[in-house]
Scaffold this motif. Structure first.
Motif, PDB file in Angstrom:
ATOM      1  N   UNK A 287       0.844  -1.200   0.000  1.00 57.90           N
ATOM      2  CA  UNK A 287       0.000   0.000   0.000  1.00 57.90           C
ATOM      3  C   UNK A 287       0.874   1.243   0.000  1.00 57.90           C
ATOM      4  N   UNK A 288       1.967   1.212   0.754  1.00 54.56           N
ATOM      5  CA  UNK A 288       2.877   2.355   0.779  1.00 54.56           C
ATOM      6  C   UNK A 288       3.511   2.567  -0.594  1.00 54.56           C
ATOM      7  N   UNK A 289       3.874   1.488  -1.271  1.00 55.35           N
ATOM      8  CA  UNK A 289       4.456   1.595  -2.611  1.00 55.35           C
ATOM      9  C   UNK A 289       3.431   2.187  -3.575  1.00 55.35           C
ATOM     10  N   UNK A 290       2.187   1.711  -3.509  1.00 54.91           N
ATOM     11  CA  UNK A 290       1.138   2.250  -4.377  1.00 54.91           C
ATOM     12  C   UNK A 290       0.883   3.724  -4.066  1.00 54.91           C
ATOM     13  N   UNK A 291       0.858   4.065  -2.787  1.00 57.59           N
ATOM     14  CA  UNK A 291       0.623   5.460  -2.416  1.00 57.59           C
ATOM     15  C   UNK A 291       1.762   6.342  -2.893  1.00 57.59           C
ATOM     16  N   UNK A 292       3.000   5.868  -2.803  1.00 59.14           N
ATOM     17  CA  UNK A 292       4.148   6.623  -3.325  1.00 59.14           C
ATOM     18  C   UNK A 292       4.013   6.852  -4.826  1.00 59.14           C
ATOM     19  N   UNK A 293       3.574   5.832  -5.534  1.00 58.93           N
ATOM     20  CA  UNK A 293       3.392   5.967  -6.989  1.00 58.93           C
ATOM     21  C   UNK A 293       2.267   6.949  -7.302  1.00 58.93           C
ATOM     22  N   UNK A 294       1.183   6.891  -6.527  1.00 54.49           N
ATOM     23  CA  UNK A 294       0.077   7.836  -6.716  1.00 54.49           C
ATOM     24  C   UNK A 294       0.548   9.257  -6.460  1.00 54.49           C
ATOM     25  N   UNK A 295       1.324   9.457  -5.395  1.00 57.38           N
ATOM     26  CA  UNK A 295       1.851  10.785  -5.084  1.00 57.38           C
ATOM     27  C   UNK A 295       2.779  11.281  -6.192  1.00 57.38           C
ATOM     28  N   UNK A 296       3.630  10.385  -6.705  1.00 55.75           N
ATOM     29  CA  UNK A 296       4.557  10.766  -7.779  1.00 55.75           C
ATOM     30  C   UNK A 296       3.780  11.180  -9.029  1.00 55.75           C
ATOM     31  N   UNK A 297       2.749  10.418  -9.360  1.00 56.16           N
ATOM     32  CA  UNK A 297       1.941  10.750 -10.535  1.00 56.16           C
ATOM     33  C   UNK A 297       1.175  12.054 -10.337  1.00 56.16           C
TER      34      UNK A 297
ATOM     35  N   UNK B 205       2.134  14.598  -8.505  1.00 55.38           N
ATOM     36  CA  UNK B 205       3.120  15.674  -8.648  1.00 55.38           C
ATOM     37  C   UNK B 205       3.471  15.900 -10.112  1.00 55.38           C
ATOM     38  N   UNK B 206       3.564  14.822 -10.861  1.00 55.00           N
ATOM     39  CA  UNK B 206       3.851  14.935 -12.287  1.00 55.00           C
ATOM     40  C   UNK B 206       2.723  15.656 -13.024  1.00 55.00           C
ATOM     41  N   UNK B 207       1.489  15.337 -12.679  1.00 52.45           N
ATOM     42  CA  UNK B 207       0.334  15.998 -13.301  1.00 52.45           C
ATOM     43  C   UNK B 207       0.335  17.488 -12.957  1.00 52.45           C
ATOM     44  N   UNK B 208       0.614  17.817 -11.705  1.00 48.83           N
ATOM     45  CA  UNK B 208       0.654  19.231 -11.303  1.00 48.83           C
ATOM     46  C   UNK B 208       1.745  19.977 -12.065  1.00 48.83           C
ATOM     47  N   UNK B 209       2.911  19.355 -12.223  1.00 48.79           N
ATOM     48  CA  UNK B 209       4.007  19.993 -12.960  1.00 48.79           C
ATOM     49  C   UNK B 209       3.623  20.196 -14.426  1.00 48.79           C
ATOM     50  N   UNK B 210       2.967  19.208 -15.013  1.00 53.59           N
ATOM     51  CA  UNK B 210       2.529  19.344 -16.409  1.00 53.59           C
ATOM     52  C   UNK B 210       1.464  20.432 -16.552  1.00 53.59           C
ATOM     53  N   UNK B 211       0.536  20.504 -15.604  1.00 53.34           N
ATOM     54  CA  UNK B 211      -0.481  21.551 -15.644  1.00 53.34           C
ATOM     55  C   UNK B 211       0.161  22.934 -15.569  1.00 53.34           C
TER      56      UNK B 211
END
Length: 143
Positions: free
Chosen positions: A66-76, A78-84
């Motif tokens: 769950x922590x690994x999935x949450x880290x991936x969700x957080x990374x994605x 942040x990536x979406x925010x940077x792209x926006x």
């Protein structure tokens, strides 16, 4: 004869269904543990902890997964925010503002029509002046 036409396709369909079922049952492996069961996805290696509740098996992701999935969700995220932010910056850039100020196709065609009329009229004036100067010869002035 007609019975064969029905039985052979039915047998083939059941074989395909059985094959798909065996692949799906091989997808997960259940092991008994002290608290219930541990389910392992044999394709990905992901593990879940399962409990028997009212005759149904209820599974939850293991805490580390769950922590690994949450880290991936957080990374994605942040990536979406940077792209926006990048898209907003590009949309507000000088080139975007200049592009939005370009004339429309209709305005461009209208302007080209004016220019065409101007040059045709100018060409006619030059022809008339040449005729007045002497039988169509160019009036060349030396400076």
């Amino acid at each position: 004869m007609r019975l064969q036409h029905i039985l052979i396709p039915a047998a083939l369909c059941s074989l395909v269904a059985a094959s798909a079922y065996s692949e799906e049952t091989d997808h997960y492996r259940l092991e008994k543990s002290a608290n219930g069961y541990v389910r392992m996805d044999t394709r990905t290696g992901a593990m879940s902890i399962c409990e028997d509740r009212a005759g149904q098996l209820v599974c939850k992701m293991a805490a580390d997964e769950r922590a690994v999935y949450q880290d991936e969700i957080d990374r994605l995220n942040n990536s979406v925010k940077a792209l926006d932010a990048r898209v907003a910056k590009l949309e507000n850039s000088l080139s975007a503002r200049l592009e939005s100020q370009l004339p429309s196709e209709e305005d461009f065609n209208k302007t080209m029509g004016y220019m065409e009329r101007f040059f045709r009229t100018f060409k006619d004036i030059v022809k008339d002046l040449d005729k007045e100067d002497g039988d169509g010869k160019l009036n060349q002035q030396k400076t």
